[in-house]
Design a protein around this motif. Structure first.
Motif, mmCIF file in Angstrom:
data_model
loop_
_atom_site.group_PDB
_atom_site.id
_atom_site.type_symbol
_atom_site.label_atom_id
_atom_site.label_comp_id
_atom_site.label_asym_id
_atom_site.label_seq_id
_atom_site.Cartn_x
_atom_site.Cartn_y
_atom_site.Cartn_z
ATOM 1 N N MET A 71 0.814 -1.192 0.000
ATOM 2 C CA MET A 71 0.000 0.000 0.000
ATOM 3 C C MET A 71 0.860 1.260 0.000
ATOM 4 O O MET A 71 0.537 2.217 -0.674
ATOM 5 C CB MET A 71 -0.942 -0.026 1.210
ATOM 6 N N ILE A 72 1.959 1.224 0.735
ATOM 7 C CA ILE A 72 2.867 2.376 0.761
ATOM 8 C C ILE A 72 3.480 2.580 -0.623
ATOM 9 O O ILE A 72 3.586 3.714 -1.093
ATOM 10 C CB ILE A 72 3.955 2.194 1.840
ATOM 11 N N GLN A 110 1.651 6.817 -6.810
ATOM 12 C CA GLN A 110 0.624 7.807 -7.110
ATOM 13 C C GLN A 110 1.155 9.229 -6.931
ATOM 14 O O GLN A 110 0.904 10.105 -7.765
ATOM 15 C CB GLN A 110 -0.602 7.599 -6.204
ATOM 16 N N ALA A 111 1.902 9.457 -5.879
ATOM 17 C CA ALA A 111 2.451 10.791 -5.616
ATOM 18 C C ALA A 111 3.462 11.195 -6.691
ATOM 19 O O ALA A 111 3.431 12.323 -7.193
ATOM 20 C CB ALA A 111 3.100 10.831 -4.235
ATOM 21 N N VAL A 112 4.336 10.266 -7.067
ATOM 22 C CA VAL A 112 5.345 10.576 -8.085
ATOM 23 C C VAL A 112 4.675 10.859 -9.428
ATOM 24 O O VAL A 112 5.045 11.805 -10.136
ATOM 25 C CB VAL A 112 6.381 9.422 -8.193
ATOM 26 N N LEU A 169 2.578 17.308 -13.704
ATOM 27 C CA LEU A 169 2.692 18.765 -13.783
ATOM 28 C C LEU A 169 3.444 19.191 -15.046
ATOM 29 O O LEU A 169 3.128 20.223 -15.631
ATOM 30 C CB LEU A 169 3.386 19.312 -12.535
ATOM 31 N N LEU A 170 4.416 18.390 -15.464
ATOM 32 C CA LEU A 170 5.216 18.747 -16.642
ATOM 33 C C LEU A 170 4.365 18.858 -17.906
ATOM 34 O O LEU A 170 4.377 19.904 -18.567
ATOM 35 C CB LEU A 170 6.370 17.763 -16.822
ATOM 36 N N PRO A 171 3.587 17.837 -18.287
ATOM 37 C CA PRO A 171 2.778 18.012 -19.496
ATOM 38 C C PRO A 171 1.683 19.060 -19.341
ATOM 39 O O PRO A 171 1.324 19.728 -20.326
ATOM 40 C CB PRO A 171 2.190 16.621 -19.757
ATOM 41 N N PHE A 172 1.176 19.245 -18.116
ATOM 42 C CA PHE A 172 0.162 20.281 -17.935
ATOM 43 C C PHE A 172 0.754 21.673 -18.143
ATOM 44 O O PHE A 172 0.199 22.496 -18.861
ATOM 45 C CB PHE A 172 -0.474 20.192 -16.542
ATOM 46 N N LEU A 206 9.006 4.488 -14.537
ATOM 47 C CA LEU A 206 7.663 4.587 -13.958
ATOM 48 C C LEU A 206 6.760 3.469 -14.477
ATOM 49 O O LEU A 206 5.935 2.924 -13.731
ATOM 50 C CB LEU A 206 7.038 5.953 -14.262
ATOM 51 N N MET A 207 6.920 3.115 -15.748
ATOM 52 C CA MET A 207 6.134 2.017 -16.314
ATOM 53 C C MET A 207 6.468 0.698 -15.598
ATOM 54 O O MET A 207 5.561 -0.085 -15.285
ATOM 55 C CB MET A 207 6.392 1.905 -17.818
#
Length: 133
Positions: free
Chosen positions: A1-2, A8-10, A16-19, A117-118
């Motif tokens: 779970m951690i 999820q946080a990362v 934020l970068l693509p946004f 990340l994948m």
């Protein structure tokens, strides 16, 4: 779970970068990249189109966050698109030369960070699937 929460946080931070960059490209076109006030209309149109796709990938990745353990197919599809874009950026680096620092950082994100990340998402998904059986 951690591990799921950390992923999820990362991913949320990475979105934020693509946004930001995609949004700026949509609104301002290529002008922020130097003395490009008078770019050909077709180049401006293409730049804003690609910026829109980049922005949309951010939306796609963000949509994976709430149930990231169950969104492997979507996550891999989006990640694959980003990796292919990074490889295309690598072609430019080899054929035209080293771009600005921001674009080099983009290349690192696209060809190293996103594949990692994948893999992390796959691991979280696999752990989740094993816990259900």
């Amino acid at each position: 779970m951690i591990e799921k929460r950390a992923l999820q946080a990362v991913v949320a931070v990475a979105c934020l970068l693509p946004f930001v960059v995609g949004g700026q490209g949509i609104v301002y076109g290529p002008a922020p990249f130097g003395h490009l006030a008078d770019v050909p209309r077709d180049l401006d149109s293409h730049f804003r189109y690609i910026s829109g796709i980049f922005f949309a990938t951010g939306i796609g990745f963000a949509s994976c966050i709430p149930r990231i353990e169950a969104k492997g197919a979507r996550f891999r599809l989006l990640g694959g698109l980003i990796v292919v874009g990074g490889l295309a950026r690598g072609v430019s680096l080899l054929m035209v030369g080293v771009p600005s620092r921001g674009h080099v950082l983009g290349l690192v994100m696209e060809t190293i960070v996103v594949p990692l990340l994948m893999l992390w998402q796959w691991r979280v998904e696999r752990t989740w699937q094993l816990s259900r059986s």
